[in-house]
Design a protein around this motif. Structure first.
Motif, PDB file in Angstrom:
ATOM      1  N   TYR A   1      23.883  24.633  60.613  1.00 23.89           N
ATOM      2  CA  TYR A   1      24.165  25.923  59.984  1.00 23.89           C
ATOM      3  C   TYR A   1      23.540  27.068  60.756  1.00 23.89           C
TER       4      TYR A   1
ATOM      5  N   PRO B   1      30.572   4.088  51.254  1.00 24.62           N
ATOM      6  CA  PRO B   1      29.621   5.165  51.525  1.00 24.62           C
ATOM      7  C   PRO B   1      30.288   6.436  52.051  1.00 24.62           C
ATOM      8  N   MET B   2      29.573   7.529  51.946  1.00 26.51           N
ATOM      9  CA  MET B   2      29.929   8.769  52.641  1.00 26.51           C
ATOM     10  C   MET B   2      29.091   8.785  53.920  1.00 26.51           C
ATOM     11  N   ARG B   3      29.785   8.886  55.030  1.00 29.89           N
ATOM     12  CA  ARG B   3      29.134   8.648  56.309  1.00 29.89           C
ATOM     13  C   ARG B   3      28.064   9.676  56.668  1.00 29.89           C
ATOM     14  N   ASN B   4      28.339  10.930  56.426  1.00 30.23           N
ATOM     15  CA  ASN B   4      27.393  11.967  56.855  1.00 30.23           C
ATOM     16  C   ASN B   4      27.259  13.062  55.808  1.00 30.23           C
ATOM     17  N   PRO B   5      26.545  12.773  54.715  1.00 29.97           N
ATOM     18  CA  PRO B   5      26.412  13.777  53.646  1.00 29.97           C
ATOM     19  C   PRO B   5      25.695  15.042  54.103  1.00 29.97           C
ATOM     20  N   ALA B   6      24.954  14.965  55.227  1.00 29.35           N
ATOM     21  CA  ALA B   6      24.288  16.180  55.717  1.00 29.35           C
ATOM     22  C   ALA B   6      25.288  17.282  56.029  1.00 29.35           C
TER      23      ALA B   6
ATOM     24  N   THR C   1      28.544  23.313  51.447  1.00 35.10           N
ATOM     25  CA  THR C   1      29.722  22.954  50.668  1.00 35.10           C
ATOM     26  C   THR C   1      29.352  22.813  49.192  1.00 35.10           C
TER      27      THR C   1
ATOM     28  N   LEU D   1      21.330  20.818  47.161  1.00 33.41           N
ATOM     29  CA  LEU D   1      21.107  20.119  48.430  1.00 33.41           C
ATOM     30  C   LEU D   1      20.485  21.095  49.406  1.00 33.41           C
TER      31      LEU D   1
ATOM     32  N   PRO E   1      23.543   9.830  61.542  1.00 27.98           N
ATOM     33  CA  PRO E   1      23.637  10.367  60.178  1.00 27.98           C
ATOM     34  C   PRO E   1      23.265   9.297  59.155  1.00 27.98           C
ATOM     35  N   LEU E   2      22.555   9.714  58.131  1.00 34.17           N
ATOM     36  CA  LEU E   2      22.202   8.808  57.040  1.00 34.17           C
ATOM     37  C   LEU E   2      23.302   8.850  56.002  1.00 34.17           C
ATOM     38  N   PRO E   3      23.947   7.732  55.696  1.00 36.01           N
ATOM     39  CA  PRO E   3      25.041   7.769  54.731  1.00 36.01           C
ATOM     40  C   PRO E   3      24.559   7.947  53.295  1.00 36.01           C
ATOM     41  N   MET E   4      25.468   8.365  52.454  1.00 34.15           N
ATOM     42  CA  MET E   4      25.263   8.328  51.007  1.00 34.15           C
ATOM     43  C   MET E   4      25.936   7.054  50.523  1.00 34.15           C
ATOM     44  N   ARG E   5      25.151   6.226  49.850  1.00 30.70           N
ATOM     45  CA  ARG E   5      25.592   4.867  49.573  1.00 30.70           C
ATOM     46  C   ARG E   5      26.782   4.776  48.626  1.00 30.70           C
TER      47      ARG E   5
ATOM     48  N   MET F   1      17.832  17.398  54.289  1.00 32.26           N
ATOM     49  CA  MET F   1      18.048  15.954  54.416  1.00 32.26           C
ATOM     50  C   MET F   1      17.200  15.480  55.579  1.00 32.26           C
TER      51      MET F   1
ATOM     52  N   PRO G   1      29.068   7.543  46.913  1.00 31.62           N
ATOM     53  CA  PRO G   1      29.497   8.891  46.501  1.00 31.62           C
ATOM     54  C   PRO G   1      30.381   8.876  45.261  1.00 31.62           C
TER      55      PRO G   1
ATOM     56  N   GLY H   1      25.288  22.548  48.679  1.00 30.29           N
ATOM     57  CA  GLY H   1      24.377  22.787  49.790  1.00 30.29           C
ATOM     58  C   GLY H   1      24.111  24.276  49.914  1.00 30.29           C
TER      59      GLY H   1
ATOM     60  N   LEU I   1      27.459  18.334  54.083  1.00 27.15           N
ATOM     61  CA  LEU I   1      27.543  19.158  52.874  1.00 27.15           C
ATOM     62  C   LEU I   1      26.501  20.268  52.913  1.00 27.15           C
ATOM     63  N   LEU I   2      25.360  19.941  53.518  1.00 28.25           N
ATOM     64  CA  LEU I   2      24.308  20.947  53.677  1.00 28.25           C
ATOM     65  C   LEU I   2      24.647  21.893  54.827  1.00 28.25           C
ATOM     66  N   ILE I   3      25.016  21.306  55.951  1.00 26.61           N
ATOM     67  CA  ILE I   3      25.315  22.115  57.137  1.00 26.61           C
ATOM     68  C   ILE I   3      26.400  23.145  56.816  1.00 26.61           C
ATOM     69  N   ASN I   4      27.398  22.736  56.042  1.00 27.36           N
ATOM     70  CA  ASN I   4      28.494  23.657  55.704  1.00 27.36           C
ATOM     71  C   ASN I   4      28.301  24.376  54.380  1.00 27.36           C
TER      72      ASN I   4
END
Lengths: 339, 339
Positions: free
Chosen positions: A60, B263-268, B275, A250, A261-265, A253, A267, A279, B270-273
């Motif tokens: 960002y 899983p959601m691969r890269n929830p970060a 969202t 949010l 990237p750390l996944p969300m297990r 992270m 969603p 976010g 959501l923060l970066i954007n």
């Protein structure tokens, strides 16, 4: 022209950030031009978001540039001024960076903010009554927007943001539960920060189910709001306890800053619980700062928010202090004292 | 007392749902008591959410109980009435379930809704001018809330929800991009549904990066709003193209219904954007239905929403039609015609 020690970003981390990513540079402060102000920094703020900026690529904020002084919030004192708005001796908040002095354009909007140290210690303007405090305020008040009696949870509970979050949430009649790393931090959260419960996530070593089980007695009515600083398995565990119509602010992270990237297990829980997740970056919501800072200063004045600080000495100590912050070695706000 | 064929849930899926999870049962309709109405179903609605209810355990709705008639929306005709509000011949919408007839308490609020078939075909009340249409409306209007000129994306683009979404978004001056499985569906999306672009995700077989690359020319200004019906790698790919301050309406995650959480691969991101993501269930927002249904009926009347239907014949065909829906074999709204 005083000497000015600076920390620049020398190279980008490959995985975990290390001390050799930084380099200490000695310069002289330049002679001021008309309209400029020379600020001597008393304290430098160290914050988790800085780790994200050390990486290249899309985020960002613009990435920290190589060879340039690390960006960061500072409080200090005007020691020379060629701008009529600032006088020598004024205490100011700014984004001076990882260095002992900064030269600031006195006319630039928002570049320097005079602060009143008669009731609030100067360093607090980098923590409880500054960016971290307003961050907690925005996430709690504008995103989670809890009703009295609801349960809210925050990760990195004893950091600068978590501490302020607890005080703000207690003021709204919430049950406040923290997640922190270590028994000492949890004790501090309970005894000094007003948390109703605090879970030492290190006891569960990434075991999402076990951490979720530990949250159950701490949150007997489930979780209505979650303020996320960490991500990864901690977030996964909290999500398993969230109520219908819950909200997630949010904010960070940090668990995923070092590599893949750390996944969300799961969603689908966001759908199952009809959760609203948002976010945010507090610097994009300047309109709330006056209201938030007023409340935070009042809580500090009333003794309801008693932030602790972990203070490193001298600019050369900044890299190690920052790496310690990323590992959770600090209690409360991590600062570097420069004078 | 007419015979009534019913489909009950016999046993829960182990992984993928199969035909043997269902059982056909033959009963007689009971004699009506005072206040009751007997409805003969003309059409049964098949919808992805039903798959979620076949699983045991925590979801937003109570699980479908074993041995009971599968729940589901129906449109039909009153064939016997012992309630003054309903007369034989009335066309009604209800939740009659997977069976040929249902007995309804005429006094129960919302159990039956009379519908006007003079301008809108009866079956449309299960699709474009019914729950799927309102679902699209709520996600678009109340969560994504697009500005004119913004780009919105929907997965399962040619289904009942996706079709309505396209018409509603075009009416608001958006660029609308769909994701669908197969060239035929994409052609249909472009030629009949008004999509500006449609991507056949099957060409990318779960390759998140490749799908994200394919989205780039389709969304030259990035993605401002995403309506999610699917989850998994498709969602991951869309998230890589989302703009700052984008919104995600989370309506379904059909990709994860069969087994382990996806899983959601890269929830970060959501923060970066920054969202905002919101999970929702349209039946919890009854206050918007009148406004939404009015707009949807108007779009249908004006020829701007021309929904297609895939129609199976007879209640015994319902299980196979439903399994086909879960595999994306239908084009548009999946129905079972019962009369």
């Amino acid at each position: 022209m005083p000497h000015n020690q600076q920390i620049v970003l020398d190279n980008r981390p490959q995985g975990e950030a290390v001390a050799s990513n930084f380099r200490l540079v000695l310069t002289d402060t330049p002679a001021l031009e008309d309209g400029q102000v020379l600020v001597r920094h008393h304290y430098l703020s160290l914050d988790p978001y800085m780790r994200g900026r050390m990486n290249e690529g899309r985020s960002y904020a613009a990435a920290q540039r190589l060879g340039e002084v690390m960006m960061g919030g500072t409080v200090g004192e005007v020691v020379e001024s060629r701008h009529p708005r600032y006088a020598v001796g004024d205490k100011v908040l700014g984004m001076g960076g990882w260095q002992e002095y900064s030269v600031v354009d006195g006319a630039a909007v928002g570049a320097l903010r005079p602060v009143d140290t008669s009731h609030v210690p100067l360093s607090y303007y980098l923590g409880a009554v500054g960016m971290p405090g307003v961050t907690a305020w925005y996430g709690l008040v504008r995103i989670i927007a809890p009703k009295e009696g609801e349960t809210v949870v925050v990760s990195a509970a004893t950091g600068a943001v978590g501490s302020a979050f607890a005080a703000l949430a207690k003021a709204r009649g919430c049950r406040v539960v923290g997640l922190a790393g270590g028994a000492d931090k949890c004790r501090y959260a309970l005894q000094e920060l007003g948390f109703d419960a605090c879970i030492d996530y290190r006891q569960y070593a990434g075991d999402v189910k076990a951490l979720s089980q530990a949250l159950k007695p701490a949150c007997p009515n489930g979780i209505d709001g979650y303020f996320e600083n960490v991500g990864g398995p901690i977030m996964d565990a909290v999500m398993l306890r969230m109520n219908a119509f819950s909200r997630i602010a949010l904010c960070g992270m940090i668990a995923g800053y070092d590599g893949a990237p750390l996944p969300m297990r799961n969603p689908a829980l966001l759908l199952i619980n009809r959760t609203r997740l948002e976010g945010f970056i507090v610097s994009e919501h300047m309109q709330v700062w006056p209201e938030a800072l007023t409340e935070l200063a009042t809580l500090v004045g009333a003794g309801k928010l008693r932030p602790r600080e972990t203070v490193a000495q001298g600019i050369a100590a900044a890299p190690q202090a920052f790496l310690g912050l990323l590992k959770g070695k600090n209690l409360g706000k991590q600062l570097v004292k420069l004078i």
